[in-house]
Design a protein around this motif. Structure first.
Motif, PDB file in Angstrom:
ATOM      1  N   LEU A 184       0.826  -1.204   0.000  1.00 53.70           N
ATOM      2  CA  LEU A 184       0.000   0.000   0.000  1.00 53.70           C
ATOM      3  C   LEU A 184       0.865   1.261   0.000  1.00 53.70           C
ATOM      4  O   LEU A 184       0.624   2.189  -0.779  1.00 53.70           O
ATOM      5  N   LEU A 185       1.889   1.286   0.855  1.00 56.99           N
ATOM      6  CA  LEU A 185       2.792   2.435   0.867  1.00 56.99           C
ATOM      7  C   LEU A 185       3.497   2.599  -0.473  1.00 56.99           C
ATOM      8  O   LEU A 185       3.632   3.704  -0.985  1.00 56.99           O
ATOM      9  N   HIS A 186       3.934   1.485  -1.033  1.00 59.90           N
ATOM     10  CA  HIS A 186       4.654   1.538  -2.301  1.00 59.90           C
ATOM     11  C   HIS A 186       3.774   2.059  -3.438  1.00 59.90           C
ATOM     12  O   HIS A 186       4.227   2.834  -4.270  1.00 59.90           O
ATOM     13  N   GLU A 187       2.499   1.658  -3.453  1.00 59.79           N
ATOM     14  CA  GLU A 187       1.610   2.044  -4.536  1.00 59.79           C
ATOM     15  C   GLU A 187       1.071   3.457  -4.394  1.00 59.79           C
ATOM     16  O   GLU A 187       0.981   4.196  -5.374  1.00 59.79           O
ATOM     17  N   ARG A 240      10.283   4.549  -0.721  1.00 59.99           N
ATOM     18  CA  ARG A 240      11.727   4.594  -0.995  1.00 59.99           C
ATOM     19  C   ARG A 240      12.498   4.991   0.257  1.00 59.99           C
ATOM     20  O   ARG A 240      13.574   4.454   0.533  1.00 59.99           O
ATOM     21  N   GLU A 241      11.949   5.952   1.023  1.00 58.18           N
ATOM     22  CA  GLU A 241      12.616   6.386   2.248  1.00 58.18           C
ATOM     23  C   GLU A 241      12.629   5.276   3.296  1.00 58.18           C
ATOM     24  O   GLU A 241      13.637   5.051   3.954  1.00 58.18           O
ATOM     25  N   LEU A 242      11.509   4.586   3.457  1.00 51.31           N
ATOM     26  CA  LEU A 242      11.404   3.553   4.483  1.00 51.31           C
ATOM     27  C   LEU A 242      12.112   2.252   4.111  1.00 51.31           C
ATOM     28  O   LEU A 242      12.738   1.623   4.957  1.00 51.31           O
ATOM     29  N   PHE A 243      11.986   1.835   2.857  1.00 51.11           N
ATOM     30  CA  PHE A 243      12.468   0.516   2.460  1.00 51.11           C
ATOM     31  C   PHE A 243      13.688   0.556   1.554  1.00 51.11           C
ATOM     32  O   PHE A 243      14.187  -0.481   1.145  1.00 51.11           O
ATOM     33  N   GLY A 244      14.163   1.743   1.187  1.00 50.83           N
ATOM     34  CA  GLY A 244      15.335   1.855   0.335  1.00 50.83           C
ATOM     35  C   GLY A 244      14.968   1.903  -1.136  1.00 50.83           C
ATOM     36  O   GLY A 244      13.827   1.720  -1.530  1.00 50.83           O
ATOM     37  N   GLU A 245      15.970   2.150  -1.955  1.00 48.58           N
ATOM     38  CA  GLU A 245      15.762   2.297  -3.392  1.00 48.58           C
ATOM     39  C   GLU A 245      15.372   0.992  -4.071  1.00 48.58           C
ATOM     40  O   GLU A 245      14.788   0.998  -5.126  1.00 48.58           O
ATOM     41  N   GLY A 246      15.719  -0.147  -3.526  1.00 44.79           N
ATOM     42  CA  GLY A 246      15.401  -1.440  -4.141  1.00 44.79           C
ATOM     43  C   GLY A 246      13.913  -1.645  -4.330  1.00 44.79           C
ATOM     44  O   GLY A 246      13.481  -2.303  -5.273  1.00 44.79           O
TER      45      GLY A 246
END
Length: 121
Positions: free
Chosen positions: A9-12, A19-25
């Motif tokens: 949900l955050l990603h979408e 990107r800030e929470l989980f990194g650029e990957g």
């Protein structure tokens, strides 16, 4: 439709926050989904684009319709007509099965991607 995690949900909906929470990957992952929202509307999400599908009344005497997602012919009671505003002053009309999960199952990821391409590109 499909169950989603908080990360999805955050990603979408908030790709910069993801990107800030989980990194650029996590930014390289392709997002694609069709989700129910309020008042019978649907949200089609692809990458960082979002299109809201607004249900409208079917005002024709036609008895059979073809679902634009799974390409199965359905009766009038098994189909819903939606208006999608894809650009300023531009809308497209699509028909989708009322039963969303089986429809998505028949279409598969490739069918959903093709449907999103038709609406978003």
């Amino acid at each position: 439709m499909k169950s989603i995690t908080e990360r999805d949900l955050l990603h979408e909906l908030f790709p910069d926050t993801a990107r800030e929470l989980f990194g650029e990957g996590s930014a390289t992952r392709s997002t694609l989904g069709l989700y129910p929202i309020a008042d019978g509307r649907l949200a089609l999400v692809r990458r960082e684009r979002l299109v809201e599908l607004e249900p409208i009344e079917i005002a024709t005497k036609k008895n059979a319709f073809l679902c634009d997602l799974c390409h199965v012919t359905r009766s009038r009671s098994e189909i819903a007509l939606y208006r999608a505003y894809v650009a300023p002053r531009t809308s497209r009309y699509v028909t989708l099965c009322v039963s969303g999960q089986p429809c998505l199952g028949r279409a598969g990821p490739a069918g959903l991607a093709a449907f999103a391409d038709r609406l978003l590109d």
